[in-house]
Design a protein around this motif. Structure first.
Motif, PDB file in Angstrom:
ATOM      1  N   VAL A  36      44.843 -86.983  57.104  1.00  0.00           N
ATOM      2  CA  VAL A  36      44.685 -85.591  57.378  1.00  0.00           C
ATOM      3  C   VAL A  36      44.641 -85.504  59.027  1.00  0.00           C
ATOM      4  CG1 VAL A  36      43.817 -84.758  55.388  1.00  0.00           C
ATOM      5  CG2 VAL A  36      42.243 -85.082  57.296  1.00  0.00           C
ATOM      6  N   ASN A  37      44.535 -86.667  59.852  1.00  0.00           N
ATOM      7  CA  ASN A  37      44.306 -86.632  61.111  1.00  0.00           C
ATOM      8  C   ASN A  37      45.217 -85.643  62.154  1.00  0.00           C
ATOM      9  OD1 ASN A  37      42.657 -87.921  63.250  1.00  0.00           O
ATOM     10  ND2 ASN A  37      44.522 -88.962  63.982  1.00  0.00           N
ATOM     11  N   ASN A  38      46.292 -85.620  61.934  1.00  0.00           N
ATOM     12  CA  ASN A  38      47.134 -84.735  62.550  1.00  0.00           C
ATOM     13  C   ASN A  38      46.923 -83.244  62.416  1.00  0.00           C
ATOM     14  OD1 ASN A  38      48.249 -84.592  59.785  1.00  0.00           O
ATOM     15  ND2 ASN A  38      50.283 -84.263  60.578  1.00  0.00           N
ATOM     16  N   ARG A  39      46.022 -82.864  61.305  1.00  0.00           N
ATOM     17  CA  ARG A  39      45.534 -81.534  61.275  1.00  0.00           C
ATOM     18  C   ARG A  39      44.214 -81.045  62.017  1.00  0.00           C
ATOM     19  NH1 ARG A  39      47.739 -78.327  56.588  1.00  0.00           N
ATOM     20  NH2 ARG A  39      49.561 -79.363  55.972  1.00  0.00           N
ATOM     21  N   LEU A  40      43.522 -82.348  62.323  1.00  0.00           N
ATOM     22  CA  LEU A  40      42.057 -81.943  62.647  1.00  0.00           C
ATOM     23  C   LEU A  40      41.842 -81.148  64.048  1.00  0.00           C
ATOM     24  CD1 LEU A  40      40.629 -85.259  61.268  1.00  0.00           C
ATOM     25  CD2 LEU A  40      40.173 -82.889  60.532  1.00  0.00           C
ATOM     26  N   ALA A  41      42.489 -81.588  65.105  1.00  0.00           N
ATOM     27  CA  ALA A  41      42.284 -80.958  66.385  1.00  0.00           C
ATOM     28  C   ALA A  41      42.109 -79.595  66.247  1.00  0.00           C
ATOM     29  CB  ALA A  41      43.366 -81.330  67.411  1.00  0.00           C
ATOM     30  N   ASP A  42      41.030 -79.221  66.843  1.00  0.00           N
ATOM     31  CA  ASP A  42      40.554 -77.551  66.974  1.00  0.00           C
ATOM     32  C   ASP A  42      40.686 -76.784  65.350  1.00  0.00           C
ATOM     33  OD1 ASP A  42      40.021 -77.968  69.641  1.00  0.00           O
ATOM     34  OD2 ASP A  42      42.336 -77.684  69.814  1.00  0.00           O
ATOM     35  N   CYS A  43      40.638 -77.559  64.430  1.00  0.00           N
ATOM     36  CA  CYS A  43      40.744 -76.921  63.014  1.00  0.00           C
ATOM     37  C   CYS A  43      39.436 -76.346  62.492  1.00  0.00           C
ATOM     38  CB  CYS A  43      41.193 -77.859  61.897  1.00  0.00           C
ATOM     39  SG  CYS A  43      40.100 -78.897  61.238  1.00  0.00           S
ATOM     40  N   PHE A  45      36.995 -76.262  59.312  1.00  0.00           N
ATOM     41  CA  PHE A  45      36.842 -76.961  58.304  1.00  0.00           C
ATOM     42  C   PHE A  45      35.779 -76.618  57.448  1.00  0.00           C
ATOM     43  CE2 PHE A  45      35.809 -80.944  55.797  1.00  0.00           C
ATOM     44  CZ  PHE A  45      36.965 -81.670  55.857  1.00  0.00           C
ATOM     45  N   LEU A  46      36.312 -76.576  56.063  1.00  0.00           N
ATOM     46  CA  LEU A  46      35.274 -75.932  55.177  1.00  0.00           C
ATOM     47  C   LEU A  46      34.878 -77.172  54.187  1.00  0.00           C
ATOM     48  CD1 LEU A  46      33.631 -73.882  53.333  1.00  0.00           C
ATOM     49  CD2 LEU A  46      35.814 -73.187  52.349  1.00  0.00           C
ATOM     50  N   ASP A  47      33.657 -77.517  54.132  1.00  0.00           N
ATOM     51  CA  ASP A  47      33.357 -78.545  53.193  1.00  0.00           C
ATOM     52  C   ASP A  47      32.468 -78.193  51.869  1.00  0.00           C
ATOM     53  OD1 ASP A  47      32.349 -81.069  52.356  1.00  0.00           O
ATOM     54  OD2 ASP A  47      31.488 -81.833  53.959  1.00  0.00           O
ATOM     55  N   LEU A  48      33.097 -77.939  50.739  1.00  0.00           N
ATOM     56  CA  LEU A  48      32.635 -77.433  49.578  1.00  0.00           C
ATOM     57  C   LEU A  48      31.628 -78.773  48.906  1.00  0.00           C
ATOM     58  CD1 LEU A  48      35.137 -75.159  48.459  1.00  0.00           C
ATOM     59  CD2 LEU A  48      33.132 -74.400  49.663  1.00  0.00           C
ATOM     60  N   PHE A  49      30.745 -78.431  48.079  1.00  0.00           N
ATOM     61  CA  PHE A  49      29.807 -79.571  47.409  1.00  0.00           C
ATOM     62  C   PHE A  49      29.715 -80.803  48.599  1.00  0.00           C
ATOM     63  CE2 PHE A  49      32.833 -77.361  44.532  1.00  0.00           C
ATOM     64  CZ  PHE A  49      32.062 -76.875  43.367  1.00  0.00           C
ATOM     65  N   GLY A  51      26.972 -82.364  49.686  1.00  0.00           N
ATOM     66  CA  GLY A  51      26.133 -83.734  49.472  1.00  0.00           C
ATOM     67  C   GLY A  51      25.409 -83.918  50.973  1.00  0.00           C
ATOM     68  N   SER A  52      25.889 -84.953  51.521  1.00  0.00           N
ATOM     69  CA  SER A  52      25.136 -85.528  52.709  1.00  0.00           C
ATOM     70  C   SER A  52      25.840 -84.805  53.957  1.00  0.00           C
ATOM     71  CB  SER A  52      25.262 -86.814  52.905  1.00  0.00           C
ATOM     72  OG  SER A  52      26.654 -87.487  53.022  1.00  0.00           O
ATOM     73  N   GLY A  53      27.066 -84.245  53.723  1.00  0.00           N
ATOM     74  CA  GLY A  53      27.673 -83.675  54.715  1.00  0.00           C
ATOM     75  C   GLY A  53      28.654 -84.598  55.515  1.00  0.00           C
ATOM     76  N   ALA A  54      28.879 -85.830  54.868  1.00  0.00           N
ATOM     77  CA  ALA A  54      29.658 -86.933  55.705  1.00  0.00           C
ATOM     78  C   ALA A  54      31.167 -86.319  56.050  1.00  0.00           C
ATOM     79  CB  ALA A  54      29.496 -88.017  55.055  1.00  0.00           C
ATOM     80  N   ILE A  55      31.732 -85.679  55.005  1.00  0.00           N
ATOM     81  CA  ILE A  55      33.113 -85.301  55.362  1.00  0.00           C
ATOM     82  C   ILE A  55      33.017 -84.300  56.336  1.00  0.00           C
ATOM     83  CG2 ILE A  55      35.309 -84.367  54.593  1.00  0.00           C
ATOM     84  CD1 ILE A  55      34.520 -87.418  53.226  1.00  0.00           C
ATOM     85  N   GLY A  56      32.450 -83.168  56.384  1.00  0.00           N
ATOM     86  CA  GLY A  56      32.606 -82.323  57.412  1.00  0.00           C
ATOM     87  C   GLY A  56      32.133 -82.935  58.850  1.00  0.00           C
ATOM     88  N   ILE A  57      30.957 -83.841  58.657  1.00  0.00           N
ATOM     89  CA  ILE A  57      30.523 -84.477  59.859  1.00  0.00           C
ATOM     90  C   ILE A  57      31.782 -85.400  60.642  1.00  0.00           C
ATOM     91  CG2 ILE A  57      29.241 -85.941  61.005  1.00  0.00           C
ATOM     92  CD1 ILE A  57      27.035 -84.441  59.297  1.00  0.00           C
ATOM     93  N   GLU A  58      32.499 -86.172  59.674  1.00  0.00           N
ATOM     94  CA  GLU A  58      33.596 -86.704  60.181  1.00  0.00           C
ATOM     95  C   GLU A  58      34.539 -85.823  60.861  1.00  0.00           C
ATOM     96  OE1 GLU A  58      35.338 -90.495  61.081  1.00  0.00           O
ATOM     97  OE2 GLU A  58      33.571 -90.274  59.714  1.00  0.00           O
ATOM     98  N   ALA A  59      35.038 -84.842  60.298  1.00  0.00           N
ATOM     99  CA  ALA A  59      35.947 -83.794  60.716  1.00  0.00           C
ATOM    100  C   ALA A  59      35.608 -83.464  62.064  1.00  0.00           C
ATOM    101  CB  ALA A  59      36.364 -82.664  59.698  1.00  0.00           C
ATOM    102  N   LEU A  60      34.129 -83.040  62.266  1.00  0.00           N
ATOM    103  CA  LEU A  60      33.771 -82.483  63.669  1.00  0.00           C
ATOM    104  C   LEU A  60      33.867 -83.562  64.879  1.00  0.00           C
ATOM    105  CD1 LEU A  60      30.699 -80.452  62.556  1.00  0.00           C
ATOM    106  CD2 LEU A  60      32.664 -79.624  63.395  1.00  0.00           C
ATOM    107  N   SER A  61      33.437 -84.851  64.262  1.00  0.00           N
ATOM    108  CA  SER A  61      33.523 -85.873  64.958  1.00  0.00           C
ATOM    109  C   SER A  61      34.977 -86.520  65.613  1.00  0.00           C
ATOM    110  CB  SER A  61      32.609 -87.242  64.414  1.00  0.00           C
ATOM    111  OG  SER A  61      32.960 -88.445  65.050  1.00  0.00           O
ATOM    112  N   ARG A  62      35.893 -86.006  64.714  1.00  0.00           N
ATOM    113  CA  ARG A  62      37.391 -86.386  65.278  1.00  0.00           C
ATOM    114  C   ARG A  62      38.138 -85.083  65.757  1.00  0.00           C
ATOM    115  NH1 ARG A  62      40.070 -90.710  61.591  1.00  0.00           N
ATOM    116  NH2 ARG A  62      38.280 -91.902  60.815  1.00  0.00           N
ATOM    117  N   GLY A  63      37.255 -83.979  66.253  1.00  0.00           N
ATOM    118  CA  GLY A  63      38.065 -82.959  66.763  1.00  0.00           C
ATOM    119  C   GLY A  63      38.034 -81.725  66.062  1.00  0.00           C
ATOM    120  N   ALA A  64      37.268 -81.635  65.061  1.00  0.00           N
ATOM    121  CA  ALA A  64      37.555 -80.155  64.451  1.00  0.00           C
ATOM    122  C   ALA A  64      36.631 -79.147  65.310  1.00  0.00           C
ATOM    123  CB  ALA A  64      36.994 -80.226  63.056  1.00  0.00           C
ATOM    124  N   ASN A  65      37.094 -78.088  65.498  1.00  0.00           N
ATOM    125  CA  ASN A  65      36.248 -76.977  66.129  1.00  0.00           C
ATOM    126  C   ASN A  65      35.036 -76.572  65.606  1.00  0.00           C
ATOM    127  OD1 ASN A  65      36.365 -74.802  68.073  1.00  0.00           O
ATOM    128  ND2 ASN A  65      36.629 -73.418  66.428  1.00  0.00           N
TER     129      ASN A  65
END
Length: 191
Positions: A36-43, A45-49, A51-65
């Motif tokens: 999904v890397n090509n879709r992350l810049a300034d996106c 992101f909604l992280d449902l369920f 847990g620790s937040g690792a997926i949403g945090i990874e998205a933010l770290s990689r450039g999600a808005n």
């Protein structure tokens, strides 16, 4: 568990103690984000369920808005809050302590629209079907929204044939899979 890439690379994340959550392994997380890397810049992101937040945090770290973290477990929500603070990404995160379907309704009221929606519900309880049903006519989904579901290998998604969504990709691992779903009527605006 750690952040794999981006601004918060290598920062260790806290996980929720006990068996109530099932963190996505670093290897599977890395594969997912390579896809999904090509879709992350300034996106957005909604992280449902979450847990620790690792997926949403990874998205933010990689450039999600921005990222919205939805979790109905108080201990998990405190874990997410800690992880956002330690990665210095708290200003880009919104936390909702509620179930996923209620969160979708609340986000509609806020006028939110998401580029990527990720969900990792407890396996084999049909929660992903309930959420996808709620997303069918939701204003938080638009024609280019990508929905990614982490599910057990046995989870059946045949019901999507009778929905406005289509499976565009499937990645199967040893014990689970990622299903990539998009609106079937691309280019027609919000569903």
């Amino acid at each position: 568990m750690r952040v794999i890439a981006g601004k918060a690379k290598r920062i260790l994340l806290r996980t929720v103690e006990g068996l109530e959550t099932r963190p996505t392994t670093d290897r599977i997380k890395e594969t997912l984000f390579n896809m999904v890397n090509n879709r992350l810049a300034d996106c957005d992101f909604l992280d449902l369920f979450s847990g620790s937040g690792a997926i949403g945090i990874e998205a933010l770290s990689r450039g999600a808005n921005s990222a919205v973290f939805v979790e109905n477990n108080k201990n998990a929500m405190e874990c997410i809050r800690h992880n956002l603070n330690v990665t210095k990404l708290a200003d880009k995160g919104q936390l909702l302590l509620m179930d996923a379907v209620s969160a979708i309704r609340a986000l509609e009221v806020q006028g939110k629209v998401f580029d990527i929606i990720f969900m990792d519900p407890p396996y084999n309880h049909l929660y992903e079907q309930q959420v996808l049903n709620a997303l069918k006519n939701s204003g938080i989904v638009y024609c280019d929204t990508l929905i990614v579901v982490e599910a057990s290998k046995e989870t059946d998604f045949d019901y999507l044939k009778e929905s406005p969504f289509q499976i565009t990709k499937e990645k199967v691992y040893k014990t689970n899979k990622h299903i990539f779903i998009e609106p079937a009527q691309l280019g027609k605006g919000i569903l």
